[in-house]
Design an enzyme around this catalytic site. Structure first.
Site, short mmCIF file in Angstrom:
data_model
loop_
_atom_site.label_atom_id
_atom_site.label_comp_id
_atom_site.label_asym_id
_atom_site.label_seq_id
_atom_site.Cartn_x
_atom_site.Cartn_y
_atom_site.Cartn_z
N SER A 37 0.84 -1.20 0.00
CA SER A 37 0.00 0.00 0.00
C SER A 37 0.87 1.24 0.00
CB SER A 37 -0.90 0.01 1.24
OG SER A 37 -1.47 1.31 1.38
N HIS A 62 -1.24 -1.25 -4.26
CA HIS A 62 -2.49 -0.98 -3.56
C HIS A 62 -2.55 0.52 -3.30
CE1 HIS A 62 -5.96 -2.02 -1.03
NE2 HIS A 62 -5.53 -1.07 -0.22
N ASP A 64 -4.75 3.65 -1.85
CA ASP A 64 -5.83 4.00 -0.92
C ASP A 64 -6.33 5.42 -1.14
OD1 ASP A 64 -6.04 1.63 0.74
OD2 ASP A 64 -4.06 2.13 1.53
N MET A 66 -8.97 8.21 0.13
CA MET A 66 -9.84 8.55 1.28
C MET A 66 -10.39 9.96 1.11
SD MET A 66 -7.52 7.11 4.40
CE MET A 66 -6.59 5.56 4.24
N HIS A 95 -8.39 1.21 -3.87
CA HIS A 95 -9.33 0.99 -2.76
C HIS A 95 -9.97 2.33 -2.41
CE1 HIS A 95 -9.59 -0.20 1.82
NE2 HIS A 95 -10.79 -0.04 1.27
N MET A 97 -12.13 4.56 -0.29
CA MET A 97 -12.78 4.77 1.02
C MET A 97 -13.48 6.13 0.95
SD MET A 97 -9.65 3.18 3.19
CE MET A 97 -8.60 3.31 1.76
N MET A 166 -11.38 -5.79 5.50
CA MET A 166 -10.60 -4.84 6.30
C MET A 166 -10.26 -5.50 7.64
SD MET A 166 -10.14 -2.33 4.34
CE MET A 166 -9.13 -1.48 5.56
N ASP A 204 -6.58 -6.48 4.24
CA ASP A 204 -6.03 -5.13 4.25
C ASP A 204 -6.00 -4.56 5.66
OD1 ASP A 204 -5.15 -2.63 3.57
OD2 ASP A 204 -6.95 -2.04 2.48
C1 DX5 Z 1 -6.32 1.49 5.66
C2 DX5 Z 1 -5.86 1.22 4.25
C3 DX5 Z 1 -4.79 0.20 4.18
C4 DX5 Z 1 -3.49 0.63 4.79
C5 DX5 Z 1 -2.75 -0.58 5.26
O1 DX5 Z 1 -7.45 2.26 5.63
O2 DX5 Z 1 -6.93 0.75 3.47
O3 DX5 Z 1 -4.57 -0.20 2.84
O4 DX5 Z 1 -2.70 1.36 3.90
O5 DX5 Z 1 -1.69 -0.15 6.02
P1 DX5 Z 1 -0.98 -1.09 7.08
O6 DX5 Z 1 -0.46 -2.27 6.33
O7 DX5 Z 1 0.09 -0.22 7.63
O8 DX5 Z 1 -2.02 -1.47 8.11
ZN ZN Z 2 -6.49 -0.24 1.48
#
Ligand code: DX5
Ligand code: ZN
Length: 245
Positions: A37, A62, A64, A66, A95, A97, A166, A204
């Site tokens: 990620s 990956h 993310d 948000m 991903h 969010m 998650m 994840d």
């Molecule tokens: C959290 C993200 C994850 C995050 C994982 O909301 O969706 O993808 O980057 O990070 P680690 O591996 O540090 O928990």
């Molecule tokens: Zn993620």
């Protein structure tokens, strides 16, 4: 296992993106995937982080996204994804969010997403969202928050390319793994097999070399790892370690 069965149950059976066929062919068909990620990468040096991932054993990026509404944090959007995509040689597992993800499905396709994952909790018309993602040429993923029961996907599982479980509450990297995830993986795996679906299970949050083997044994196909990779002294070696488990 026959070749047909290997392909059916392989994490690679759904990732023959055009342009990645050669890449896919060179990989062990039975192996789990590792998706670092980039949330935990060095944002001031994204090009060199891309070089590292391109030359590593990582399978996917990956990514993310948000929005500060669905989760209490903000990251980046289409312009940054487009910029990174220019340097990347591996599929983008994006991903989302965010609330109302349907508004942006085409934009994320244009930005370079290969797999687009939306949250169950953000989609009142999940079936429609999945169809829209596929209509834009992407694989469709559905993420479940830790409190969301996997059985809620039973009627849709054959339409879903990837379920992202998650294993932390979404919003931040570096959180501790939630142990109940193991049970959820087993329940989801049984459902996928019972429905004869080829859905991948992605985990994840809080993934490390200490829990990765158990996750794979429970049925995980894709391991996302952020801080464990990027905060380690040698990210390339850490990816290799996760891949070789
Ligand atoms: C959290 C993200 C994850 C995050 C994982 O909301 O969706 O993808 O980057 O990070 P680690 O591996 O540090 O928990
Ligand atoms: Zn993620």
């Amino acid at each position: 296992m026959s070749q047909a069965n290997v392909e059916k149950h392989s994490p690679f059976s759904c990732i023959s993106f055009s342009g990645f066929n050669t890449f896919v062919q060179t990989i062990d068909l039975m192996k789990h995937l590792v998706a670092p990620s980039i949330l935990s990468s060095d944002f001031a040096n994204l090009q060199s982080e891309c070089d590292m991932l391109n030359n590593s054993d990582a399978d996917w990026y990956h990514v993310d996204v948000m929005d500060g509404v669905f989760v209490p944090n903000l990251t980046f959007g289409m312009p940054v994804i487009k910029a990174i995509k220019k340097h990347a040689t591996k599929p983008f597992d994006v991903h989302l969010m965010i609330v109302e993800p349907d508004k942006f499905i085409k934009d994320f396709a244009d930005a370079g997403a290969d797999i687009l994952t939306v949250h169950y909790e953000a989609c009142p018309h999940l079936h429609r969202s999945i169809q829209r993602i596929k209509a834009e040429g992407m694989k469709a993923g559905v993420a479940l928050n830790p409190h969301t029961n996997v059985q809620l996907l039973e009627d849709l599982i054959q339409d879903i390319d990837l379920v992202c479980l998650m294993s932390v509450n979404p919003g931040f990297g570096g959180q501790s793994f939630i142990e109940n995830t193991y049970t959820k993986i087993k329940t989801l795996k049984a459902m996928i097999q019972a429905k004869n679906a080829s859905t991948l299970i992605e985990i994840d949050g809080g993934v490390t070399s200490a829990n990765a083997r158990k996750l794979i044994d429970c049925g995980a196909d894709v391991l996302v790892a952020g801080s464990f990779v990027f905060k380690s002294p040698n990210p390339t070696e850490t990816i290799k370690e996760l891949k070789s488990l």
